[in-house]
Enzyme design. Structure first.
Site, PDB file in Angstrom:
ATOM      1  N   GLY A 103      64.910  -8.166 117.901  1.00  0.00           N
ATOM      2  CA  GLY A 103      66.019  -8.915 118.082  1.00  0.00           C
ATOM      3  C   GLY A 103      67.292  -8.691 116.927  1.00  0.00           C
ATOM      4  N   GLN A 126      72.824 -12.831 115.915  1.00  0.00           N
ATOM      5  CA  GLN A 126      73.423 -13.518 114.798  1.00  0.00           C
ATOM      6  C   GLN A 126      72.808 -13.322 113.660  1.00  0.00           C
ATOM      7  OE1 GLN A 126      73.502 -17.734 114.243  1.00  0.00           O
ATOM      8  NE2 GLN A 126      75.403 -17.556 113.218  1.00  0.00           N
ATOM      9  N   TYR A 152      63.358 -24.917 124.114  1.00  0.00           N
ATOM     10  CA  TYR A 152      63.524 -23.988 122.940  1.00  0.00           C
ATOM     11  C   TYR A 152      62.648 -24.631 121.878  1.00  0.00           C
ATOM     12  CZ  TYR A 152      65.668 -22.213 118.722  1.00  0.00           C
ATOM     13  OH  TYR A 152      66.025 -21.649 117.510  1.00  0.00           O
TER      14      TYR A 152
HETATM   15  C1  AKB Z   1      70.465 -23.639 118.205  1.00  0.00           C
HETATM   16  O1  AKB Z   1      71.510 -24.421 118.006  1.00  0.00           O
HETATM   17  O2  AKB Z   1      69.815 -23.650 119.075  1.00  0.00           O
HETATM   18  C2  AKB Z   1      69.960 -22.917 116.933  1.00  0.00           C
HETATM   19  C3  AKB Z   1      69.100 -23.597 116.022  1.00  0.00           C
HETATM   20  C4  AKB Z   1      69.274 -24.669 115.362  1.00  0.00           C
HETATM   21  O3  AKB Z   1      67.906 -23.156 116.111  1.00  0.00           O
HETATM   22  N1  AKB Z   1      71.196 -22.427 116.032  1.00  0.00           N
END
Ligand code: AKB
Length: 317
Positions: free
Chosen positions: A9, A13, A140
């Site tokens: 990766g 960023q 996520y």
């Molecule tokens: C997101 O906003 O999904 C990421 C994180 C806080 O893991 N920047």
């Protein structure tokens, strides 16, 4: 044994900045950057790796005799909601590939980033503790919460030295974030420097934990450098940098660009942000491996604006 690092990766960023920091630390020939494609301006060793492909990761690990892996590839909170099952598949399959390749090839240390996205409505939002109840509301966040536990499992069951930090929103001038809920805090600087108005997808009082790029890179390297006996938290460490709302960052920007204009059009990302912490208790990271943030909001704002002014002025020439 010579340290050889694989970063999965590396175009992202954080990855793009971390690779340079690792090259400075270990030397260019000891860092293997990898991603789905190679960027034209990349300087160093690069291997195309799709982290869904176990054999490809293993081939690179064996070819270069890799000793450490940083697994940064993931679909973030906002983008992940477009296709939840695919996000789950990608985030977990790539993670298992990295853990399994690491176990089978006796990798010395693995870095698995987690996120403040692991927290949900069940955690207190002010100074959220390291051991808060985890009920993430995004796919996520669910994949990261499960990944933290898998990292701990690989450590306890196989002795694999997996280390992890729950990253807040990362702010840096070198690279753009993609698909996150905290991305506005980078975009806002680009608009200010370009003299354009900014349409913020969060409302003005949404305070979130953030961190400046230099701090987050230093934290990552410090955690990976810490003696094994000091790493008592094997799920993931809370990490605090700074916390601010869109209104507060706008007030800082207005000190430099008094004509900067912002409007607020909250979208689905507001619901995500509303369940996340406002501030983080990172006392475990401070006590166990000496973490100390250096950048506050005024300092970060000045650096971001200066660096982006220089970047955009060079583009104009
Ligand atoms: C997101 O906003 O999904 C990421 C994180 C806080 O893991 N920047």
């Amino acid at each position: 044994m010579k340290t050889v690092v694989l970063v999965i990766g590396a175009n992202g960023q954080l990855g793009s900045v971390l690779v340079k920091a690792l090259q400075d630390k270990f030397g260019q020939n000891q860092v293997i950057a990898s991603d789905l494609f190679k960027k034209d301006d990349f300087d160093g060793i690069f291997e195309v790796i799709d982290a869904l492909n176990f054999d490809r990761i293993q081939d690179v690990v064996q070819e270069y005799r890799v000793t450490q892996i940083y697994h940064l590839a993931a679909i973030l909170s906002a983008k992940g909601e477009e296709n939840p099952l695919q996000t789950w598949d990608i985030n977990t399959k790539t993670m298992f590939n990295v853990f399994e390749v690491s176990r089978l090839n006796h990798i010395e240390k693995v870095f698995f980033p987690s996120s403040i996205a692991v927290f949900g409505a069940g955690a207190t939002q002010d100074l959220t503790p390291n051991n808060a109840y985890l009920d993430p509301a995004t796919v996520y966040g669910i994949s990261k919460a499960s990944g933290e536990n898998w990292g701990q499992y690989y450590y306890l069951r196989y002795g694999l030295d997996v280390r992890s930090i729950r990253y807040p929103g990362v702010i840096g001038y070198q690279s753009l974030p993609g698909g996150g809920t905290t991305d506005y805090a980078v975009d806002i600087f680009h608009k200010a420097v370009l003299g354009e108005p900014f349409n913020c997808f969060l409302n003005k009082n949404t305070t979130l934990p953030m961190i400046y790029m230099d701090d987050v890179i230093r934290a990552t390297l410090e955690l990976m450098d810490a003696p094994k006996a000091q790493i008592k938290t094997r799920t993931s460490y809370n990490l605090a940098g700074l916390s601010f709302s869109p209104l507060e960052i706008t007030e800082e920007i207005l000190k430099i660009y008094p004509n900067f204009k912002i409007k607020y059009t909250p979208d689905f990302r507001q619901n995500i942000a509303d369940k996340w912490p406002k501030s983080i208790d990172d006392s475990a990271a401070r006590a166990e491996w000496g973490w100390q943030p250096k950048f506050d909001l005024p300092a970060m704002t000045k650096i971001m604006i200066k660096a982006l002014q220089s970047y955009y002025s060079k583009l104009e020439v």
